[in-house]
Design a protein around this motif. Structure first.
Motif, PDB file in Angstrom:
ATOM      1  N   ARG A 102       0.791  -1.185   0.127  1.00  0.00           N
ATOM      2  CA  ARG A 102       0.108   0.014   0.186  1.00  0.00           C
ATOM      3  C   ARG A 102       0.845   1.088  -0.032  1.00  0.00           C
ATOM      4  N   GLY A 103       2.284   1.333   0.469  1.00  0.00           N
ATOM      5  CA  GLY A 103       2.799   2.461   0.716  1.00  0.00           C
ATOM      6  C   GLY A 103       3.441   2.755  -0.643  1.00  0.00           C
ATOM      7  N   GLN A 104       3.588   1.746  -1.440  1.00  0.00           N
ATOM      8  CA  GLN A 104       4.354   2.006  -2.581  1.00  0.00           C
ATOM      9  C   GLN A 104       3.194   2.523  -3.962  1.00  0.00           C
ATOM     10  N   TRP A 105       2.071   2.629  -3.539  1.00  0.00           N
ATOM     11  CA  TRP A 105       0.992   2.913  -4.616  1.00  0.00           C
ATOM     12  C   TRP A 105       1.227   4.437  -4.967  1.00  0.00           C
ATOM     13  N   PRO A 106       1.705   5.644  -4.364  1.00  0.00           N
ATOM     14  CA  PRO A 106       1.883   6.804  -4.616  1.00  0.00           C
ATOM     15  C   PRO A 106       3.170   6.738  -5.682  1.00  0.00           C
ATOM     16  N   PHE A 107       4.185   6.116  -5.551  1.00  0.00           N
ATOM     17  CA  PHE A 107       5.243   5.911  -6.463  1.00  0.00           C
ATOM     18  C   PHE A 107       4.872   5.232  -7.743  1.00  0.00           C
ATOM     19  N   VAL A 108       3.725   4.005  -7.733  1.00  0.00           N
ATOM     20  CA  VAL A 108       3.358   3.705  -8.910  1.00  0.00           C
ATOM     21  C   VAL A 108       2.504   4.569  -9.665  1.00  0.00           C
ATOM     22  N   VAL A 109       1.577   5.257  -8.944  1.00  0.00           N
ATOM     23  CA  VAL A 109       0.692   6.332  -9.672  1.00  0.00           C
ATOM     24  C   VAL A 109       1.787   7.197 -10.323  1.00  0.00           C
ATOM     25  N   SER A 110       2.660   7.824  -9.456  1.00  0.00           N
ATOM     26  CA  SER A 110       3.443   8.879 -10.104  1.00  0.00           C
ATOM     27  C   SER A 110       4.350   8.218 -11.480  1.00  0.00           C
TER      28      SER A 110
END
Length: 290
Positions: A102-110
């Motif tokens: 869940r913590g990696q989703w911001p990087f995935v989206v960006s």
């Protein structure tokens, strides 16, 4: 220990103090084994290197596609695909897991947004004539900024990690030696074809080489596969791959094939890379981590 029993089943008997202590010790042991298996510092460096290689590929491809028709762009693509396969083996060797928390989703989206913008800029740079020079480097700059920047952040976070276990040096297995030589032959052929005069023969040879590379990809699960080779390589082999890829980018970007004697330069570079990889087959690779 509070627990919620499964519907229709009786609750389990709570373990005694000694059994609970062993459970906790085993949980700490599992955490220690995971930390030994995952080299966060190596993974961060791999991401930075991958961002640099991808940025160089995008910029060089834009330049090659804007040149008169030749095999430079195709040669770059096949070289990048070979690198990607080897990189996947190196990343898995360092403990990369292809799952997202869940913590990696911001990087995935960006990262996805950056790739979309990079592809849009790539299209403008290739198909729109007389674009400013900065549009040519914009796709690579976006990839380098987002993915390379995230790799730098990961490297900073891993700076406090304890040193990883020693990795013994062992001779490359026969399959890996044959595969290493094959990488050199493919890179050498790509160097020669990238500066070959445009024509039917050059196109046919490039197509045949592409079919051979695709067939090699199908053997990815064997000892001859590129991921398996990448998992066994050490820094001398990776430097050899970087030299071959740099030469390929340089010959394409500077359009050496159109210069007088360009074909000879490509032949010398190709033969030199093949000889380099012949020597690298005798360089020890990585053994199992202690």
């Amino acid at each position: 220990m509070d627990q919620k029993p499964v519907a229709g089943q009786e609750a389990l008997v709570p373990p005694d103090a000694e059994t609970a202590r062993r459970y906790l010790e085993e949980a700490r042991a599992v955490t220690g084994r995971r930390q030994r298996a995952v080299d966060r510092r190596a993974l961060a460096w791999l991401q930075i290197v991958s961002a640099v290689v991808t940025a160089a590929f995008l910029v060089a491809s834009v330049i090659a596609l804007r040149l008169p028709a030749d095999g430079g762009a195709q040669a770059l693509l096949f070289g990048f695909l070979v690198y990607g396969q080897i990189f996947s083996g190196s990343a898995q060797r360092s403990g990369l897991q292809w799952r997202f928390t869940r913590g990696q989703w911001p990087f995935v989206v960006s990262g996805a947004a950056a790739m979309v913008l990079a592809l849009v800029a790539f299209g403008f740079a290739v198909f729109v004539p007389d674009v400013p020079w900065w549009v040519t480097v914009l796709p690579g700059a976006l990839v380098l900024l987002v993915f390379g920047g995230y790799g730098a952040v990961r490297l900073a976070r891993a700076s406090s990690d304890p040193p990883g276990p020693d990795v013994p040096r062992v001779p490359l297995p026969r399959g890996a030696r044959v595969g290493t030589l094959g990488v050199g032959v493919v890179l050498g052929a790509l160097l020669m074809l990238s500066v070959a005069p445009a024509g039917v023969l050059a196109s046919v040879l490039l197509l045949l080489l592409a079919l051979c590379v695709l067939a090699w990809f199908c053997a990815g699960a064997t000892d001859l596969g590129l991921p398996a080779i990448g998992a066994l390589w050490r820094w001398p082999h990776e430097v050899g791959l970087a030299i071959g890829f740099t030469l390929l980018v340089g010959l394409t970007v500077f359009d050496v094939g159109r210069a007088e004697g360009g074909a000879t330069v490509g032949e010398i570079a190709g033969c030199g890379v093949v000889l380099l990889f012949v020597g690298l087959t005798f360089v020890p690779g990585r053994g199992a981590r202690g």
